[in-house]
Scaffold this motif. Structure first.
Motif, short mmCIF file in Angstrom:
data_model
loop_
_atom_site.label_atom_id
_atom_site.label_comp_id
_atom_site.label_asym_id
_atom_site.label_seq_id
_atom_site.Cartn_x
_atom_site.Cartn_y
_atom_site.Cartn_z
N LEU A 235 42.44 24.09 26.07
CA LEU A 235 42.32 23.82 27.38
C LEU A 235 40.73 24.16 27.51
CD1 LEU A 235 45.13 24.11 29.62
CD2 LEU A 235 44.04 21.49 29.17
N SER A 236 40.66 25.08 27.18
CA SER A 236 39.49 26.30 27.39
C SER A 236 38.42 26.38 25.55
CB SER A 236 40.18 27.85 27.05
OG SER A 236 41.04 28.34 26.26
N ARG A 237 38.21 25.21 25.86
CA ARG A 237 37.66 25.08 24.73
C ARG A 237 36.51 25.78 24.77
NH1 ARG A 237 40.17 20.51 26.38
NH2 ARG A 237 38.49 18.70 27.24
N GLY A 238 36.27 25.64 26.22
CA GLY A 238 34.50 25.94 26.23
C GLY A 238 34.34 27.09 26.39
N VAL A 239 35.00 28.15 26.67
CA VAL A 239 35.70 29.30 26.61
C VAL A 239 35.31 31.09 25.50
CG1 VAL A 239 36.93 31.17 28.31
CG2 VAL A 239 36.50 28.70 28.87
N THR A 240 34.22 31.62 25.96
CA THR A 240 34.70 32.47 24.79
C THR A 240 33.20 33.27 25.26
OG1 THR A 240 34.79 32.24 22.45
CG2 THR A 240 32.95 32.10 23.56
N GLY A 241 33.53 35.13 25.10
CA GLY A 241 33.49 35.95 25.30
C GLY A 241 33.88 36.29 26.86
N GLU A 242 35.21 35.79 27.32
CA GLU A 242 34.80 36.11 28.82
C GLU A 242 36.55 37.02 28.94
OE1 GLU A 242 33.92 34.85 30.94
OE2 GLU A 242 34.56 33.79 32.08
N VAL A 243 35.82 38.07 29.87
CA VAL A 243 37.54 38.92 30.31
C VAL A 243 37.96 37.87 31.80
CG1 VAL A 243 38.04 40.97 31.51
CG2 VAL A 243 36.37 40.68 28.87
N HIS A 244 38.94 37.79 31.43
CA HIS A 244 39.47 36.54 32.45
C HIS A 244 40.68 37.33 34.04
CE1 HIS A 244 41.21 33.38 34.86
NE2 HIS A 244 42.34 32.75 34.52
N HIS A 245 40.09 38.03 34.84
CA HIS A 245 41.30 39.05 35.23
C HIS A 245 42.90 37.70 35.50
CE1 HIS A 245 37.54 40.72 35.66
NE2 HIS A 245 38.38 41.66 35.95
N VAL A 246 43.70 38.64 35.40
CA VAL A 246 44.94 37.62 36.06
C VAL A 246 46.20 39.34 36.93
CG1 VAL A 246 47.33 36.91 35.29
CG2 VAL A 246 45.17 36.28 34.14
N ASP A 247 45.40 39.54 37.96
CA ASP A 247 45.71 40.64 38.94
C ASP A 247 46.29 40.28 39.77
OD1 ASP A 247 43.31 40.47 39.71
OD2 ASP A 247 42.24 42.26 39.19
N SER A 248 46.52 39.33 40.67
CA SER A 248 46.68 39.26 42.28
C SER A 248 45.03 38.92 42.62
CB SER A 248 47.53 39.88 42.16
OG SER A 248 49.18 39.59 42.33
N GLY A 249 43.94 38.88 41.91
CA GLY A 249 42.58 39.14 43.22
C GLY A 249 42.64 40.45 42.31
N TYR A 250 43.50 41.42 42.32
CA TYR A 250 42.31 43.14 42.35
C TYR A 250 41.52 43.42 42.69
CZ TYR A 250 42.75 48.27 42.89
OH TYR A 250 42.56 49.41 43.60
N HIS A 251 40.98 43.27 41.05
CA HIS A 251 39.04 43.34 41.24
C HIS A 251 38.66 43.48 42.11
CE1 HIS A 251 39.52 39.18 39.52
NE2 HIS A 251 38.22 39.15 39.65
N VAL A 252 38.57 42.25 42.86
CA VAL A 252 38.07 41.41 43.83
C VAL A 252 37.17 42.68 45.24
CG1 VAL A 252 37.70 38.54 43.30
CG2 VAL A 252 39.16 40.26 45.71
N VAL A 253 38.46 43.03 44.88
CA VAL A 253 38.83 44.23 46.48
C VAL A 253 38.61 46.05 46.10
CG1 VAL A 253 39.86 42.35 47.81
CG2 VAL A 253 41.17 44.34 46.68
N GLY A 254 38.92 45.59 44.33
CA GLY A 254 38.89 47.63 44.31
C GLY A 254 37.98 48.07 43.88
#
Ligand code: 0WD
Length: 254
Positions: A235-254
């Motif tokens: 599903l992610s075959r076009g994705v590399t070098g990525e840091v994907h946040h799975v954090d309930s969205g905390y990084h947009v407010v923290g």
């Protein structure tokens, strides 16, 4: 069938049934993957063997990333058992508990080196070892934390290590991309695991995330597992070098 049907993967870092690696392992097996697990020493063998049996996973033996001979043995076992690899999960980190508290400036040379070796270099080392086995390309995944981007209380030298790990993801993505190998990281929100219990005031960090994250809760190893499934599958075959946040969205407010 499933998203991972026909795919074979090695998952490093299952310490017990609360490990993030266990959430990823379950998600992959649910979707038809065949997996191999390792354990770190005899103490973890007793915990990992029944978990492996639960998933019908192969056990590739003892793995201590500071011991190259143990890595040689694990990769030889994986080559013999699977013949090839399609994905690899690195969910390993370590630092002296004494230094995951107080001031970063107090970090010792010995713990700095050990933290970097176990939490950063090991990912590059296993990527190199996986390369000859990923004959049809593959997906490599590591686990990082927001303390790489911003100063988080008590995360200290581990934050510095995670920043280096995230940079490694980008360099490895370039080196291995031409072979069709993808390299990504999940930046997970705080989860109460064995490794996390070493971090000072961890309960407070969990509460802080519950109050402040957009979803107003923390995440579970199963949720990290499901996002991991996306990064490990085609599903992610076009994705590399990525840091994907799975954090309930905390990084947009923290
Ligand atoms: O809040 C959290 N729990 C987060 C964890 C938020 C964001 C990221 N992470 C990261 C961790 O830094 C780590 O990279 O996720 C990864 C997995 O950690 P986990 O699931 O939180 O922790 P745990 O279940 O304890 O698994 C980590 C395991 C070790 O367990 P212990 O408890 O002994 O630290 O890493 C393994 C070991 O099984 N490990 C090693 N494996 C091989 N060689 C080594 C080593 N030298 N050192 C630790």
């Amino acid at each position: 069938q499933g998203l991972m049907a026909g795919k074979r993967g090695l998952i490093l870092g299952v310490a017990n049934n609360r490990s993030i690696a266990w959430g990823i392992a379950k998600a992959c097996v649910d979707q038809g993957a065949e997996i191999a697990l390792t354990y770190q020493g005899e103490a973890f063998k007793k915990r990992v063997e029944p978990l492996a049996a639960e998933l019908g996973a192969h056990v590739s033996g003892h793995c201590d990333v500071t011991d190259p001979a143990s890595l040689d043995a694990v990769f030889a076992d994986v080559a013999a058992h699977f013949g090839k690899l399609d994905f690899l999960v690195h969910a390993i980190a370590f630092s002296d508990k004494e230094e995951l508290d107080g001031r970063y400036v107090e970090t010792t040379r010995a713990n700095f080196q050990r933290t970097m070796e176990i939490s950063v270099f090991s990912f590059t080392d296993i990527a190199k070892r996986a390369e000859p086995l990923m004959t049809d390309g593959g997906s490599l995944l590591t686990l990082t934390y927001y303390g790489a981007e911003k100063v988080m209380p008590h995360y200290n030298v581990m934050g510095v290590a995670k920043a280096a790990l995230e940079a490694s993801v980008r360099y490895l993505a370039v080196d291995l991309g031409a072979r069709g190998m993808r390299v990504n990281a999940i930046s997970a929100g705080p989860i109460k695991t064995l490794a996390a219990s070493g971090i000072g005031d961890f309960r407070y960090i969990l509460k802080w995330n519950e109050y402040n994250a957009p979803l107003k809760r923390t995440v579970t190893p199963e949720e990290v597992g499901d996002s991991g499934l996306y990064l490990l599958s085609d599903l992610s075959r076009g994705v590399t070098g990525e840091v994907h946040h799975v954090d309930s969205g905390y990084h947009v407010v923290g």
